[in-house]
Design an enzyme around this catalytic site. Structure first.
Site, PDB file in Angstrom:
ATOM      1  N   LYS A  45       0.735  -1.011  -0.067  1.00 40.63           N
ATOM      2  CA  LYS A  45       0.074  -0.071  -0.108  1.00 40.63           C
ATOM      3  C   LYS A  45       0.933   1.270  -0.008  1.00 40.63           C
ATOM      4  CE  LYS A  45      -2.430  -2.420   3.264  1.00 40.63           C
ATOM      5  NZ  LYS A  45      -3.094  -2.519   4.877  1.00 40.63           N
ATOM      6  N   GLU A 101       7.261   2.541  -6.709  1.00 38.74           N
ATOM      7  CA  GLU A 101       7.646   2.042  -5.295  1.00 38.74           C
ATOM      8  C   GLU A 101       7.737   3.011  -4.402  1.00 38.74           C
ATOM      9  OE1 GLU A 101       7.503  -0.029  -3.093  1.00 38.74           O
ATOM     10  OE2 GLU A 101       7.936  -1.992  -3.455  1.00 38.74           O
ATOM     11  N   ASP A 102       7.367   2.863  -3.104  1.00 38.58           N
ATOM     12  CA  ASP A 102       7.610   3.972  -2.090  1.00 38.58           C
ATOM     13  C   ASP A 102       9.203   4.230  -1.572  1.00 38.58           C
ATOM     14  OD1 ASP A 102       7.513   1.430  -0.792  1.00 38.58           O
ATOM     15  OD2 ASP A 102       6.277   2.115   0.916  1.00 38.58           O
ATOM     16  N   ASP A 105      14.600  -0.600  -0.513  1.00 38.51           N
ATOM     17  CA  ASP A 105      15.508  -0.821   0.938  1.00 38.51           C
ATOM     18  C   ASP A 105      16.434  -1.834   0.473  1.00 38.51           C
ATOM     19  OD1 ASP A 105      15.980  -0.377   3.418  1.00 38.51           O
ATOM     20  OD2 ASP A 105      14.816  -2.145   3.814  1.00 38.51           O
ATOM     21  N   LYS A 133      17.252   3.782  -0.530  1.00 39.03           N
ATOM     22  CA  LYS A 133      18.311   3.825   0.552  1.00 39.03           C
ATOM     23  C   LYS A 133      19.308   2.687   0.168  1.00 39.03           C
ATOM     24  CE  LYS A 133      15.570   3.603   4.722  1.00 39.03           C
ATOM     25  NZ  LYS A 133      14.863   2.712   5.965  1.00 39.03           N
ATOM     26  N   ASP A 161       4.538   3.500   6.360  1.00 41.14           N
ATOM     27  CA  ASP A 161       4.005   3.447   7.557  1.00 41.14           C
ATOM     28  C   ASP A 161       4.840   2.763   8.615  1.00 41.14           C
ATOM     29  OD1 ASP A 161       4.206   0.719   6.276  1.00 41.14           O
ATOM     30  OD2 ASP A 161       3.033  -0.096   7.915  1.00 41.14           O
TER      31      ASP A 161
END
Ligand code: IMP
Ligand code: MG
Length: 182
Positions: A45, A101-102, A105, A133, A161
């Site tokens: 999400k 994508e948010d 990582d 990142k 989140d």
């Protein structure tokens, strides 16, 4: 009244900074996808806010679709092997996919997802991430488009989140340590 923003230690990226970068990326994608068949795929999400803003900053035809995945294995160590919880509705054949994508990582999830989607014969696959990142990367994956590089700190807001909270913060921030230890 205790407000959500009282849990934030510092603002890493303001609404204004985010909007400016997203607008710039939208212009770039408009140029790059002029003669292509763009299909933006959002992985639920965390990327929904970025997706909603980015698609409105794009000025060529853009279709959208959504999918939801979960990692196998325990929660602290992502194996990178993903289970599809909700698949895409569209047939990808011939489309130029842009995975939205948010945050990139370890990159394991997206690496695996890209392998799955490649098999469906899209014309091309690229990755657009809001945050990158690079220090944490273990999978062999580099974003084609990235708005911001961030240090190895846990961030929330603008879709991201912590325990399903803080997605609705309009900026990206770092949580106060006591929020985790509570
Ligand atoms: P990975 O690249 O496979 O390690 O997984 C990336 C996913 O981990 C993202 O889509 C987020 O859901 C989550 N994630 C990683 N770092 C953060 C962070 O700093 N804040 C919030 N979620 C994060
Ligand atoms: Mg996510």
């Amino acid at each position: 009244m205790k407000e959500m923003k009282d849990d934030i230690l510092k603002v890493l990226l303001s609404e204004k900074e985010i909007q400016a970068k997203v607008a710039e990326l939208g212009r770039q994608i408009t140029e790059d996808y002029q003669d292509k068949k763009l299909l933006m795929v959002s992985v639920l999400k965390g990327s929904v806010i970025f997706m909603a803003d980015l698609m409105r900053a794009i000025n060529c035809h853009a279709r959208i679709d959504f999918m939801s995945v979960s990692s196998y294995g325990n929660s602290t160590k992502s194996s990178g092997v993903v289970k599809i919880i909700k698949d895409l509705d569209m047939n990808l054949e011939g489309y130029d996919l842009l995975l939205v994508e948010d945050i990139l990582d370890s990159g394991k999830t997206l690496y695996y997802l890209r392998e799955i989607l490649k098999e469906r014969n899209p014309a091309s696959i690229r990755i657009a991430t809001l945050l990158n990142k690079p220090e944490r990367r273990t999978a062999d994956i580099v974003p084609d488009y990235s708005c911001f590089e961030v240090p190895d700190e846990f961030v929330v807001g603008y879709g991201l989140d912590y325990a399903e909270k803080y997605r609705n913060l309009p900026y990206i921030g770092v949580l106060k340590p006591e929020v985790y230890t509570k």
